[in-house]
Write a protein that holds these residues in place. Structure first.
Motif, PDB file in Angstrom:
ATOM      1  N   THR A   1      27.181  18.842   2.694  1.00  0.00           N
ATOM      2  CA  THR A   1      28.453  18.831   1.842  1.00  0.00           C
ATOM      3  C   THR A   1      28.156  20.075   0.817  1.00  0.00           C
ATOM      4  O   THR A   1      27.130  19.992   0.196  1.00  0.00           O
TER       5      THR A   1
ATOM      6  N   ARG B   1      28.140  14.202   2.744  1.00  0.00           N
ATOM      7  CA  ARG B   1      27.292  14.274   4.056  1.00  0.00           C
ATOM      8  C   ARG B   1      26.046  15.133   3.411  1.00  0.00           C
ATOM      9  O   ARG B   1      26.082  15.794   2.549  1.00  0.00           O
TER      10      ARG B   1
ATOM     11  N   TYR C   1      23.157   4.817  11.392  1.00  0.00           N
ATOM     12  CA  TYR C   1      23.260   6.254  11.484  1.00  0.00           C
ATOM     13  C   TYR C   1      21.959   6.801  12.100  1.00  0.00           C
ATOM     14  O   TYR C   1      22.163   7.766  13.158  1.00  0.00           O
TER      15      TYR C   1
ATOM     16  N   HIS D   1      24.940  10.597   5.361  1.00  0.00           N
ATOM     17  CA  HIS D   1      26.157   9.715   5.708  1.00  0.00           C
ATOM     18  C   HIS D   1      25.974   8.340   5.101  1.00  0.00           C
ATOM     19  O   HIS D   1      27.108   7.710   4.244  1.00  0.00           O
TER      20      HIS D   1
ATOM     21  N   ASN E   1      20.720  13.562   7.970  1.00  0.00           N
ATOM     22  CA  ASN E   1      22.167  13.324   7.995  1.00  0.00           C
ATOM     23  C   ASN E   1      22.401  11.840   8.017  1.00  0.00           C
ATOM     24  O   ASN E   1      23.324  11.254   7.468  1.00  0.00           O
TER      25      ASN E   1
END
Length: 507
Positions: A354, A351, A423, A468, A464
């Motif tokens: 991370t 992500r 997303y 993702h 994001n």
């Protein structure tokens, strides 16, 4: 040949191979900037990479077959010249279309260098000793791969240079390699002159091209289930059948179908196809992750990928030396498959936020797996073919690896665009109403965004989506690496020969 004689003969070849690999890696971290400056989008980003892989894939069998018939030295020098011309045109490209065309020319030369490096190595060195020198090829690959992104990032971030110099940088190395090769590489021509299988080269090239055009545009320009898909798939199948027909009747086919009667060659080629998907998917999408999901600069993005290259460097050199000492290679193939699959599966958890320590560990596992796998798939193939087929067999394995990479990057690039859009739409309501219009503009025109120009909430929202989406790509690739591992389970370990290709050809 003594070790010193072999290293002198390989010096120019390794330098040329370094230039070819550098050309593909030096633009990795510069691509978001390049595509942004030239006004391209995700499709153009994917095609700048795919075009080069496509040319490598289509030309590799032809280079390998020519090496069985003509002077390997002249062929390597010709590949360097083609590569240099492509690099010059790419550096001067005014738009993405010209850049993509120039990358095709670069790929034609790079395909020759990649295929011929393995062929020359096999001609001079016995399979038993070849592991040691394959480690040098792996080390060259690693140095060019780690140095390329770092160098490309620095060049791109340096205002008085700019990204165009990323495309020029390989030319001096190629020119020096030309001179060094003229002085150091002297191999006898042991092949049999014959008519070149141009028809086979044409059909395999057009079949691959049509397949890649389809997977690139499907889901973007038209639906996956559409008449365009039917026409493209049917056309690719017809061209593939025409290729098989021509190869069964050609005097010197570029991919001798009889080679696939050998179980090792058939399985190694199939495994290389899947390994190619995993390898190129990882290296291509790392730069997008660090720059578009984490907001890093091109230079920092290059630094972030060092664990992957370090793993590749260590495993390729260590495995090569141990194989030379013990003569056993299958265990390295199996271990590499396990590590590659594990690294990709863990990267599927990526992500945008991370922790980097986790990412570095995953990249190290992936690099270790790639280093243990790539060279050894070629080695086990070269160990079981006649001297006259060394070029064709080596390039066949390389062909399938490049084909896997080209198809994989194209398909995964199209999937990435879809996943990012998914997303982004799914989290659009998390933004304040005042930011939604800005977000729609940033993601609605298909171009790669400049994160520095976006408001903080919109930037986080887009990071994001990219994080993702790219995590999903690695998750999809992990089962493909697992299939490659399962295929290698059925490759029988045959003791490595202690006779070089030239020795076998002249006995």
């Amino acid at each position: 040949m003594t070790h010193a004689q072999i290293m002198r003969a390989l010096s120019g070849l390794l330098l040329g191979l370094f230039a070819a690999i550098l050309s593909s890696t030096v633009v990795t971290n510069a691509l978001p900037r390049i595509i942004g400056d030239l006004g391209g989008g995700q499709s153009a980003y994917t095609w700048v990479v795919t075009a080069s892989l496509l040319a490598v894939t289509a030309s590799t069998p032809l280079w390998g077959k020519l090496a069985d018939q003509f002077s390997k030295k002249v062929l390597v020098q010709s590949a360097l010249i083609v590569y240099s011309v492509g690099s010059l045109v790419a550096g001067l490209a005014p738009n993405t279309a010209t850049l993509i065309a120039a990358r095709v020319i670069q790929g034609l030369g790079g395909g020759g260098l990649s295929a011929l490096a393995q062929v020359v190595l096999a001609a001079m060195i016995s399979p038993r000793e070849r592991g040691r020198y394959s480690g040098y090829l792996g080390a060259t690959f690693a140095v060019a791969t780690v140095g390329g992104p770092l160098l490309g990032g620095v060049i791109t971030d340096t205002s008085w240079l700019g990204w165009r110099w990323c495309l020029f940088i390989g030319i001096p190395f190629a020119l020096v390699a030309l001179v060094v090769l003229q002085r150091t590489l002297n191999l006898p021509v042991t092949g049999r002159a014959a008519e070149v299988d141009w028809a086979g080269a044409f059909f395999v090239s057009t079949a691959v091209c049509l397949l890649l055009v389809w997977v690139t545009f499907a889901g973007d320009k038209y639906a996956w289930l559409s008449w365009q898909t039917c026409a493209s798939v049917a056309g690719a199948l017809l061209l593939a059948l025409a290729f098989l027909y021509v190869e069964t009747r050609a005097a010197e086919p570029i991919i001798p179908l009889r080679l696939f009667r050998n179980r090792t060659i058939a399985l190694a080629s199939l495994s290389s196809l899947f390994v190619g998907v995993a390898l190129f998917a990882g290296t291509v999408f790392f730069s997008q992750f660090f720059q578009l999901a984490r907001g890093d600069s091109p230079t920092r993005s290059g630094l972030m990928t060092i664990p992957f290259i370090a793993g590749l460097f260590v495993s390729s050199t260590v495995s090569g030396r141990v194989i030379t000492r013990t003569g056993r290679w299958k265990g390295w193939l199996l271990s590499g498959g396990i590590l590659l699959t594990a690294g990709l599966a863990l990267l599927g958890m990526l992500r945008h936020d991370t922790p980097y320590v986790f990412i570095a560990l995953c990249m190290t596992l992936m690099g270790l797996g790639v280093g243990m796998t790539l060279q050894n798939l070629v080695l086990c193939t070269q160990n079981q073919v006649a001297a006259d087929d060394l070029g064709a067999a080596s390039s066949t394995v390389t062909f399938f690896r490049s084909l896997g990479g080209a198809v994989g990057v194209s398909v995964l690039g199209a999937i990435l665009t879809t996943r990012i859009g998914h997303y982004a739409r799914d989290t659009l309501t998390d933004l304040a109403p005042a930011d939604r219009l800005t977000a729609a503009r940033a993601s609605g025109d298909g171009s790669l965004p400049d994160l520095a120009l976006l408001p903080a909430p919109v930037r986080t929202w887009l990071e994001n989506a990219y994080g993702h989406g790219i995590g999903d790509i690695f998750l999809y690739v992990a089962p493909i690496a697992l299939i490659a591992f399962l295929v290698t389970l059925f490759i029988k370990e045959v003791p490595l020969s202690d006779r070089s290709g030239l020795a076998r050809a002249t006995r």
